[in-house]
Scaffold this motif. Structure first.
Motif, PDB file in Angstrom:
ATOM      1  N   PHE A 190       0.999   3.532   7.288  1.00  0.00           N
ATOM      2  CA  PHE A 190      -0.096   2.715   7.504  1.00  0.00           C
ATOM      3  C   PHE A 190      -0.773   2.649   6.107  1.00  0.00           C
ATOM      4  N   SER A 191      -1.511   1.557   5.923  1.00  0.00           N
ATOM      5  CA  SER A 191      -1.995   1.140   4.585  1.00  0.00           C
ATOM      6  C   SER A 191      -3.415   0.485   5.047  1.00  0.00           C
ATOM      7  N   GLY A 192      -4.268   0.463   4.137  1.00  0.00           N
ATOM      8  CA  GLY A 192      -5.550  -0.137   4.407  1.00  0.00           C
ATOM      9  C   GLY A 192      -6.579   0.579   4.474  1.00  0.00           C
ATOM     10  N   ASN A 193      -7.642   0.396   5.269  1.00  0.00           N
ATOM     11  CA  ASN A 193      -8.988   1.441   5.422  1.00  0.00           C
ATOM     12  C   ASN A 193      -8.566   2.363   6.335  1.00  0.00           C
ATOM     13  N   CYS A 194      -9.141   3.631   6.277  1.00  0.00           N
ATOM     14  CA  CYS A 194      -8.770   4.548   7.255  1.00  0.00           C
ATOM     15  C   CYS A 194      -9.314   4.265   8.543  1.00  0.00           C
ATOM     16  N   TYR A 242      -6.908   4.588   3.604  1.00  0.00           N
ATOM     17  CA  TYR A 242      -6.207   5.511   4.514  1.00  0.00           C
ATOM     18  C   TYR A 242      -5.671   6.667   3.616  1.00  0.00           C
ATOM     19  N   ALA A 243      -4.956   6.153   2.433  1.00  0.00           N
ATOM     20  CA  ALA A 243      -4.095   7.202   1.595  1.00  0.00           C
ATOM     21  C   ALA A 243      -5.367   8.186   0.753  1.00  0.00           C
ATOM     22  N   ASP A 244      -6.303   7.817   0.713  1.00  0.00           N
ATOM     23  CA  ASP A 244      -7.411   8.722   0.052  1.00  0.00           C
ATOM     24  C   ASP A 244      -8.413   9.248   0.974  1.00  0.00           C
ATOM     25  N   CYS A 245      -8.117   9.058   2.190  1.00  0.00           N
ATOM     26  CA  CYS A 245      -9.014   9.880   3.296  1.00  0.00           C
ATOM     27  C   CYS A 245      -8.018  10.779   4.106  1.00  0.00           C
ATOM     28  N   CYS A 246      -7.620  10.118   5.404  1.00  0.00           N
ATOM     29  CA  CYS A 246      -6.970  11.046   6.214  1.00  0.00           C
ATOM     30  C   CYS A 246      -5.336  11.046   6.008  1.00  0.00           C
ATOM     31  N   GLY A 247      -5.159  10.173   5.251  1.00  0.00           N
ATOM     32  CA  GLY A 247      -3.453   9.940   4.930  1.00  0.00           C
ATOM     33  C   GLY A 247      -3.158  11.155   4.125  1.00  0.00           C
ATOM     34  N   ARG A 248      -4.126  11.712   3.143  1.00  0.00           N
ATOM     35  CA  ARG A 248      -3.830  12.947   2.531  1.00  0.00           C
ATOM     36  C   ARG A 248      -3.541  14.092   3.092  1.00  0.00           C
ATOM     37  N   PHE A 249      -4.170  14.135   4.432  1.00  0.00           N
ATOM     38  CA  PHE A 249      -3.972  15.282   5.313  1.00  0.00           C
ATOM     39  C   PHE A 249      -3.056  15.226   6.105  1.00  0.00           C
ATOM     40  N   HIS A 250      -2.853  14.161   6.604  1.00  0.00           N
ATOM     41  CA  HIS A 250      -1.345  13.894   7.427  1.00  0.00           C
ATOM     42  C   HIS A 250      -0.263  13.931   6.703  1.00  0.00           C
ATOM     43  N   SER A 251      -0.224  13.669   5.349  1.00  0.00           N
ATOM     44  CA  SER A 251       1.107  13.926   4.643  1.00  0.00           C
ATOM     45  C   SER A 251       1.234  15.440   4.119  1.00  0.00           C
ATOM     46  N   MET A 262     -12.037  16.925  12.069  1.00  0.00           N
ATOM     47  CA  MET A 262     -12.101  15.943  13.161  1.00  0.00           C
ATOM     48  C   MET A 262     -11.600  14.430  12.948  1.00  0.00           C
ATOM     49  N   ARG A 263     -12.131  13.985  11.781  1.00  0.00           N
ATOM     50  CA  ARG A 263     -11.728  12.488  11.612  1.00  0.00           C
ATOM     51  C   ARG A 263     -10.321  12.294  11.419  1.00  0.00           C
ATOM     52  N   SER A 264      -9.658  13.340  10.872  1.00  0.00           N
ATOM     53  CA  SER A 264      -8.318  13.164  10.634  1.00  0.00           C
ATOM     54  C   SER A 264      -7.424  13.108  11.817  1.00  0.00           C
ATOM     55  N   ARG A 265      -7.947  14.203  12.897  1.00  0.00           N
ATOM     56  CA  ARG A 265      -7.268  14.123  14.123  1.00  0.00           C
ATOM     57  C   ARG A 265      -7.643  12.799  14.793  1.00  0.00           C
ATOM     58  N   TYR A 266      -8.757  12.393  14.922  1.00  0.00           N
ATOM     59  CA  TYR A 266      -8.936  11.084  15.358  1.00  0.00           C
ATOM     60  C   TYR A 266      -8.047   9.948  14.907  1.00  0.00           C
ATOM     61  N   SER A 267      -7.813  10.017  13.401  1.00  0.00           N
ATOM     62  CA  SER A 267      -6.740   8.892  12.936  1.00  0.00           C
ATOM     63  C   SER A 267      -5.497   9.317  13.330  1.00  0.00           C
ATOM     64  N   ALA A 268      -5.318  10.311  13.789  1.00  0.00           N
ATOM     65  CA  ALA A 268      -3.813  10.856  13.858  1.00  0.00           C
ATOM     66  C   ALA A 268      -3.527  10.160  15.436  1.00  0.00           C
ATOM     67  N   PHE A 269      -4.480  10.264  16.396  1.00  0.00           N
ATOM     68  CA  PHE A 269      -4.378   9.851  17.828  1.00  0.00           C
ATOM     69  C   PHE A 269      -4.224   8.230  17.497  1.00  0.00           C
ATOM     70  N   VAL A 270      -4.916   7.451  16.420  1.00  0.00           N
ATOM     71  CA  VAL A 270      -4.787   6.109  16.434  1.00  0.00           C
ATOM     72  C   VAL A 270      -3.281   5.710  15.990  1.00  0.00           C
ATOM     73  N   LEU A 271      -2.881   6.669  14.972  1.00  0.00           N
ATOM     74  CA  LEU A 271      -1.622   6.441  14.660  1.00  0.00           C
ATOM     75  C   LEU A 271      -0.494   7.277  15.218  1.00  0.00           C
ATOM     76  N   LEU A 272      -0.944   7.625  16.378  1.00  0.00           N
ATOM     77  CA  LEU A 272       0.175   8.389  17.221  1.00  0.00           C
ATOM     78  C   LEU A 272       1.080   9.502  16.551  1.00  0.00           C
ATOM     79  N   ASP A 273       0.408  10.218  15.582  1.00  0.00           N
ATOM     80  CA  ASP A 273       0.879  11.322  14.677  1.00  0.00           C
ATOM     81  C   ASP A 273       0.904  12.575  15.620  1.00  0.00           C
ATOM     82  N   ALA A 274       1.565  12.648  16.596  1.00  0.00           N
ATOM     83  CA  ALA A 274       1.501  14.016  17.432  1.00  0.00           C
ATOM     84  C   ALA A 274       1.941  15.434  16.709  1.00  0.00           C
TER      85      ALA A 274
END
Length: 134
Positions: free
Chosen positions: A7-11, A19-28, A40-52
């Motif tokens: 994923f790239s672009g706005n978080c 994304y890379a500077d926000c929730c992406g750094r937590f996901h990686s 909470m925000r990173s978990r919401y983004s994980a739901f959007v991105l289907l990152d179980a």
């Protein structure tokens, strides 16, 4: 469990950051959420991105399910943080109330939840929903 799509672009959490500077750094795994709201925000983004994998990793072991299944007809559209109680870098617990707007089967809805978080060994974990409205 499948790997989430790149994923790239706005978080998706709508912080206004990339994304890379926000929730992406937590996901990686490059960084850890410093606050309950960040988690909470990173978990919401994980739901959007289907990152179980990320969702399960950040779920407290006392309440974590064995696996997660996503509803393929559910599309998360917007996150609104309603309130935050404690959950700072020096706290051990926090509460975040939020509204997550979605579309499903041609209709729109809002998932309104008050989530509880615990910080254990400098890591924040989602515990459960104190109140749930839909």
């Amino acid at each position: 469990m499948t790997e989430p799509e790149p994923f790239s672009g706005n978080c998706p959490c709508l912080s206004g950051e990339q994304y890379a500077d926000c929730c992406g750094r937590f996901h990686s795994g490059a960084a850890e959420a410093a606050t309950a709201e960040q988690l909470m925000r990173s978990r919401y983004s994980a739901f959007v991105l289907l990152d179980a994998g990320y969702l399960l990793k950040t779920w407290h072991s006392s309440t974590r399910p064995a696996e997660l299944e996503f509803d393929p007809g559910l599309e998360w559209r917007r996150l609104d943080i309603v309130s935050v109680e404690r959950g700072g870098p020096l706290d051990t617990e926090g509460v975040v109330e939020f509204k997550a707007h979605f579309r499903q089967d041609g209709g729109r809805g809002v998932h309104h939840e008050t989530s509880r978080f615990l910080r254990v060994d400098r890591h924040w974990f989602y515990v459960d929903a104190v109140a749930l409205y839909r």
